[in-house]
Design a protein around this motif. Structure first.
Motif, PDB file in Angstrom:
ATOM      1  N   LEU A  12      12.182   1.229  -3.604  1.00  0.00           N
ATOM      2  CA  LEU A  12      11.511  -0.049  -3.348  1.00  0.00           C
ATOM      3  C   LEU A  12      10.396   0.124  -2.324  1.00  0.00           C
ATOM      4  CD1 LEU A  12      14.420  -2.649  -3.253  1.00  0.00           C
ATOM      5  CD2 LEU A  12      12.450  -2.639  -4.790  1.00  0.00           C
ATOM      6  N   GLN A  13      10.647   0.895  -1.293  1.00  0.00           N
ATOM      7  CA  GLN A  13       9.623   1.132  -0.278  1.00  0.00           C
ATOM      8  C   GLN A  13       8.408   1.831  -0.900  1.00  0.00           C
ATOM      9  OE1 GLN A  13      10.804   3.637   2.991  1.00  0.00           O
ATOM     10  NE2 GLN A  13       9.278   2.710   4.328  1.00  0.00           N
ATOM     11  N   ARG A  14       8.639   2.795  -1.778  1.00  0.00           N
ATOM     12  CA  ARG A  14       7.524   3.492  -2.435  1.00  0.00           C
ATOM     13  C   ARG A  14       6.726   2.538  -3.326  1.00  0.00           C
ATOM     14  NH1 ARG A  14      11.433   7.331  -3.526  1.00  0.00           N
ATOM     15  NH2 ARG A  14      11.225   7.006  -5.768  1.00  0.00           N
ATOM     16  N   ILE A  15       7.403   1.616  -3.997  1.00  0.00           N
ATOM     17  CA  ILE A  15       6.696   0.634  -4.834  1.00  0.00           C
ATOM     18  C   ILE A  15       5.815  -0.247  -3.958  1.00  0.00           C
ATOM     19  CG2 ILE A  15       6.967  -1.388  -6.330  1.00  0.00           C
ATOM     20  CD1 ILE A  15       9.589  -0.058  -7.335  1.00  0.00           C
ATOM     21  N   HIS A  16       6.364  -0.733  -2.847  1.00  0.00           N
ATOM     22  CA  HIS A  16       5.568  -1.564  -1.940  1.00  0.00           C
ATOM     23  C   HIS A  16       4.402  -0.773  -1.352  1.00  0.00           C
ATOM     24  CE1 HIS A  16       7.532  -5.424  -1.898  1.00  0.00           C
ATOM     25  NE2 HIS A  16       8.714  -4.882  -1.689  1.00  0.00           N
ATOM     26  N   GLN A  17       4.624   0.473  -0.974  1.00  0.00           N
ATOM     27  CA  GLN A  17       3.540   1.287  -0.434  1.00  0.00           C
ATOM     28  C   GLN A  17       2.443   1.497  -1.472  1.00  0.00           C
ATOM     29  OE1 GLN A  17       5.852   4.643   0.856  1.00  0.00           O
ATOM     30  NE2 GLN A  17       6.048   3.862   2.936  1.00  0.00           N
ATOM     31  N   ALA A  18       2.824   1.711  -2.718  1.00  0.00           N
ATOM     32  CA  ALA A  18       1.828   1.860  -3.786  1.00  0.00           C
ATOM     33  C   ALA A  18       1.062   0.554  -3.976  1.00  0.00           C
ATOM     34  CB  ALA A  18       2.501   2.282  -5.089  1.00  0.00           C
TER      35      ALA A  18
END
Length: 84
Positions: A12-18
């Motif tokens: 989820l953190q990677r999706i938000h960062q993207a």
């Protein structure tokens, strides 16, 4: 071996960062949907508040909240409306 909850939080953190990197609000919405689904199943999606826009100060996803007249915020903290 990594626990599945931690694996999901990092994803989820990677999706938000993207979403921040590409300025893509649809990715934020998708990550929020995933977080809500996890919470409905009593899973902890982790702290994702900083990846939401702040309705008080206008901080964009990935930015810290700023003090505005009548609504101060301590450095590194967020307005409560952003975390709800």
């Amino acid at each position: 071996m990594t626990d599945l909850g931690e694996l999901a939080r990092r994803a989820l953190q990677r999706i938000h960062q993207a979403a921040v990197r590409h300025r893509d609000p649809e990715l934020h919405h998708a990550a929020d949907d995933i977080a809500r689904a996890a919470q409905a199943r009593d899973l902890d999606p982790g702290p994702v508040e900083s990846y939401r826009p702040c309705p008080v100060c206008g901080a964009e996803p990935g930015q810290l909240c700023m003090s505005v007249p009548g609504r101060p915020v301590t450095p590194g903290d967020m307005h409560p409306e952003r975390t709800q």
